[in-house]
Design a protein around this motif. Sequence first.
Motif, PDB file in Angstrom:
ATOM      1  N   VAL A  88     -70.689 -71.425 -62.541  1.00  0.00           N
ATOM      2  CA  VAL A  88     -70.590 -71.088 -61.113  1.00  0.00           C
ATOM      3  C   VAL A  88     -71.032 -72.294 -60.288  1.00  0.00           C
ATOM      4  O   VAL A  88     -70.351 -72.692 -59.346  1.00  0.00           O
ATOM      5  CB  VAL A  88     -71.479 -69.872 -60.782  1.00  0.00           C
ATOM      6  N   GLU A  89     -72.166 -72.865 -60.658  1.00  0.00           N
ATOM      7  CA  GLU A  89     -72.707 -74.011 -59.929  1.00  0.00           C
ATOM      8  C   GLU A  89     -73.829 -74.610 -60.745  1.00  0.00           C
ATOM      9  O   GLU A  89     -74.403 -73.950 -61.616  1.00  0.00           O
ATOM     10  CB  GLU A  89     -73.221 -73.586 -58.553  1.00  0.00           C
ATOM     11  N   LEU A 116     -74.505 -62.704 -64.646  1.00  0.00           N
ATOM     12  CA  LEU A 116     -74.874 -64.110 -64.467  1.00  0.00           C
ATOM     13  C   LEU A 116     -75.982 -64.531 -65.426  1.00  0.00           C
ATOM     14  O   LEU A 116     -76.852 -63.729 -65.774  1.00  0.00           O
ATOM     15  CB  LEU A 116     -75.339 -64.340 -63.024  1.00  0.00           C
ATOM     16  N   THR A 140     -76.057 -71.958 -62.904  1.00  0.00           N
ATOM     17  CA  THR A 140     -75.685 -70.547 -62.891  1.00  0.00           C
ATOM     18  C   THR A 140     -74.334 -70.406 -63.582  1.00  0.00           C
ATOM     19  O   THR A 140     -73.381 -71.096 -63.223  1.00  0.00           O
ATOM     20  CB  THR A 140     -75.551 -70.027 -61.445  1.00  0.00           C
TER      21      THR A 140
ATOM     22  N   LYS B  91     -75.752 -80.991 -55.965  1.00  0.00           N
ATOM     23  CA  LYS B  91     -75.531 -79.589 -56.324  1.00  0.00           C
ATOM     24  C   LYS B  91     -74.056 -79.306 -56.073  1.00  0.00           C
ATOM     25  O   LYS B  91     -73.510 -79.694 -55.030  1.00  0.00           O
ATOM     26  CB  LYS B  91     -76.391 -78.712 -55.415  1.00  0.00           C
ATOM     27  N   ASN B  93     -70.844 -76.442 -56.421  1.00  0.00           N
ATOM     28  CA  ASN B  93     -70.267 -75.124 -56.703  1.00  0.00           C
ATOM     29  C   ASN B  93     -68.835 -75.296 -57.176  1.00  0.00           C
ATOM     30  O   ASN B  93     -68.028 -75.954 -56.491  1.00  0.00           O
ATOM     31  CB  ASN B  93     -70.234 -74.252 -55.440  1.00  0.00           C
ATOM     32  N   ILE B  95     -65.375 -73.639 -57.514  1.00  0.00           N
ATOM     33  CA  ILE B  95     -64.817 -72.557 -56.701  1.00  0.00           C
ATOM     34  C   ILE B  95     -63.493 -72.024 -57.253  1.00  0.00           C
ATOM     35  O   ILE B  95     -63.251 -70.821 -57.234  1.00  0.00           O
ATOM     36  CB  ILE B  95     -64.711 -73.038 -55.233  1.00  0.00           C
TER      37      ILE B  95
ATOM     38  N   VAL C  88     -77.676 -65.255 -54.861  1.00  0.00           N
ATOM     39  CA  VAL C  88     -77.835 -65.697 -56.248  1.00  0.00           C
ATOM     40  C   VAL C  88     -78.689 -66.960 -56.265  1.00  0.00           C
ATOM     41  O   VAL C  88     -79.644 -67.066 -57.040  1.00  0.00           O
ATOM     42  CB  VAL C  88     -76.458 -65.996 -56.878  1.00  0.00           C
ATOM     43  N   ILE C 118     -69.224 -68.111 -51.535  1.00  0.00           N
ATOM     44  CA  ILE C 118     -69.904 -69.388 -51.343  1.00  0.00           C
ATOM     45  C   ILE C 118     -69.950 -69.706 -49.851  1.00  0.00           C
ATOM     46  O   ILE C 118     -68.937 -69.614 -49.162  1.00  0.00           O
ATOM     47  CB  ILE C 118     -69.154 -70.545 -52.072  1.00  0.00           C
ATOM     48  N   SER C 139     -74.849 -72.070 -50.508  1.00  0.00           N
ATOM     49  CA  SER C 139     -75.367 -70.850 -51.132  1.00  0.00           C
ATOM     50  C   SER C 139     -74.306 -70.112 -51.943  1.00  0.00           C
ATOM     51  O   SER C 139     -73.123 -70.154 -51.603  1.00  0.00           O
ATOM     52  CB  SER C 139     -75.802 -69.842 -50.058  1.00  0.00           C
ATOM     53  N   THR C 140     -74.774 -69.398 -52.959  1.00  0.00           N
ATOM     54  CA  THR C 140     -73.924 -68.493 -53.737  1.00  0.00           C
ATOM     55  C   THR C 140     -74.453 -67.081 -53.550  1.00  0.00           C
ATOM     56  O   THR C 140     -75.646 -66.836 -53.756  1.00  0.00           O
ATOM     57  CB  THR C 140     -73.984 -68.846 -55.239  1.00  0.00           C
TER      58      THR C 140
ATOM     59  N   LEU D  92     -82.923 -73.167 -55.400  1.00  0.00           N
ATOM     60  CA  LEU D  92     -83.650 -72.001 -55.889  1.00  0.00           C
ATOM     61  C   LEU D  92     -82.680 -70.962 -56.423  1.00  0.00           C
ATOM     62  O   LEU D  92     -81.716 -70.594 -55.729  1.00  0.00           O
ATOM     63  CB  LEU D  92     -84.436 -71.391 -54.716  1.00  0.00           C
ATOM     64  N   ASN D  93     -82.920 -70.502 -57.643  1.00  0.00           N
ATOM     65  CA  ASN D  93     -82.182 -69.335 -58.166  1.00  0.00           C
ATOM     66  C   ASN D  93     -83.063 -68.105 -58.039  1.00  0.00           C
ATOM     67  O   ASN D  93     -84.218 -68.124 -58.502  1.00  0.00           O
ATOM     68  CB  ASN D  93     -81.850 -69.520 -59.644  1.00  0.00           C
ATOM     69  N   LEU D  94     -82.522 -67.055 -57.443  1.00  0.00           N
ATOM     70  CA  LEU D  94     -83.228 -65.775 -57.358  1.00  0.00           C
ATOM     71  C   LEU D  94     -82.836 -64.977 -58.596  1.00  0.00           C
ATOM     72  O   LEU D  94     -81.640 -64.775 -58.858  1.00  0.00           O
ATOM     73  CB  LEU D  94     -82.849 -65.057 -56.069  1.00  0.00           C
TER      74      LEU D  94
END
Lengths: 159, 159, 159, 159
Positions: A88-89, A116, A140, B91, B93, B95, C88, C118, C139-140, D92-94
């Motif tokens: 995903v990233e 995930l 991720t 970073k 993503n 897509i 995420v 995204i 952000s994801t 940051l990953n949640l």
Amino acid sequence: MKPEFKVKSINFKRKVEESFNRQKFMKLINAKLVDVKPGYCEIHVPYDLNLTQQHGFFHAGIISTVADNAAGYAGFSLMEENSSILTVEFKLNLISVGDGEMLIGKSNVLKNGRTLTICRSEVFIVKNGIEKLCAASQSTLIELKNKSDKAKKRGQVYH
Amino acid sequence: MKPEFKVKSINFKRKVEESFNRQKFMKLINAKLVDVKPGYCEIHVPYDLNLTQQHGFFHAGIISTVADNAAGYAGFSLMEENSSILTVEFKLNLISVGDGEMLIGKSNVLKNGRTLTICRSEVFIVKNGIEKLCAASQSTLIELKNKSDKAKKRGQVYH
Amino acid sequence: MKPEFKVKSINFKRKVEESFNRQKFMKLINAKLVDVKPGYCEIHVPYDLNLTQQHGFFHAGIISTVADNAAGYAGFSLMEENSSILTVEFKLNLISVGDGEMLIGKSNVLKNGRTLTICRSEVFIVKNGIEKLCAASQSTLIELKNKSDKAKKRGQVYH
Amino acid sequence: MKPEFKVKSINFKRKVEESFNRQKFMKLINAKLVDVKPGYCEIHVPYDLNLTQQHGFFHAGIISTVADNAAGYAGFSLMEENSSILTVEFKLNLISVGDGEMLIGKSNVLKNGRTLTICRSEVFIVKNGIEKLCAASQSTLIELKNKSDKAKKRGQVYH
């Protein structure tokens, strides 16, 4: 930080090896899949002038490839037999220049969720036999259930 | 979001081209530096089976290489004649899958600080002539003043 | 980079407002939901000494809260009536110190996928009426279908 | 992954505590600086309804505040007596929702460079006394030499 994981496919190792071997880019850069355990993967890439940036060191693109692929296969090792995986990233910090004879990427799963999976990777540069931290990343991944890792799905969307 | 930038080196374009041409990895993947403007860079990579992942699409490592390198040279275009540049971190993503005949990376500088420069890149996949967003990244670069981009500094540390 | 989006819920605006109003932390920091459009959200936070770091400027935690929440509600505006949303991950670059009378967070959806969305956010600091880029993030988000945004699910896992 | 660090200021602990105590936002959210060692910092935040998102759990903004601040002070512990510190960026990953009675943020320095410092943080949520991984981050910090952490420099730029 390194929990023990239960695999969902007893063939997880063969599954990872076969997928890795289908990646022609791994052959181009002479990457070796050196270790696969549940939630862990290690990949090595020996130095080659073709893989370098302007100063003759490993290109950041190779360093990120090693970090991303180690994460992908660390995550894939925990997924179901009939699942496919996509990144995903990821976020990568470059910590020392890639000045040495070998890159070693090691990745550990931090969390294997239903959809995930989160991994952390470290890439080391080996020079005169000494390993030094070269890069660190956090990724991720998404598990695509009932999508064979082999099938080529034209027009497929990531997630 | 796309401020106008003043260059500090009138040779910024030649400086970027020469650095790009010294990256042997760009030759290996057949990457082309297509456009350089103050604070902007565009890189193309045509499809090749050697650059693919397990489904036959562009490998994420190639996609991140394009995003990172476009960012690096967008930033480098604004740096001083005698500066070198290194990626601190990025970073990315992913897509859409890299299913197409060409990858196009475009990067714009968001902020050109005294030491650090921040860029955003987009990577597009071209299929049957149609561009589609494939990946988006955000990068931090560091300017190393009075360090020639040509010099090979063994044992050098990033920052 | 700013595609037009079709909403799946005609009540998207009310849905976003109600969710925002349920976030007690928004009340604590006196955050205002200033604009919601399909795939877009804007949030303002006026300066208050209680929101500061060691130099008396807006704390990075407030800046990241604004970036993350704007992204979350930009994404939520495109989700189905009965969906809930969770962040995420996100990555934030701090670009200028938060020295001013107001923070303004603006976020745009880059890609609204079936499961993941995204977004890119920018946070501006307003000083003497002049907006300056303070931070930028990517952000994801994940859409949890048929999970009410209101329900408090104790023990719930993110994804 | 947890190298031993030598401090450059024998007062590192007091320096960190004083800086933390100047952050009025820490007081607002009732955050406690629980541990500071060379290259390590731990911060706790007890549950309070004012810190919650729409489901009544800790808001992601609080979780990222804890991760970022723990990283900042882990890095600051290794910096010179007369240096100030700023966060360049973090990701940051949640991982699990913030459902519990306390957030615990722990951060370790991965690399302490001349200008930049890289940290990894983990945030745990404690519920009924059991710690569970809630979030994981990776941060880049910059050391501003000969800039007092106390001075309020209006109009200051980050880096």
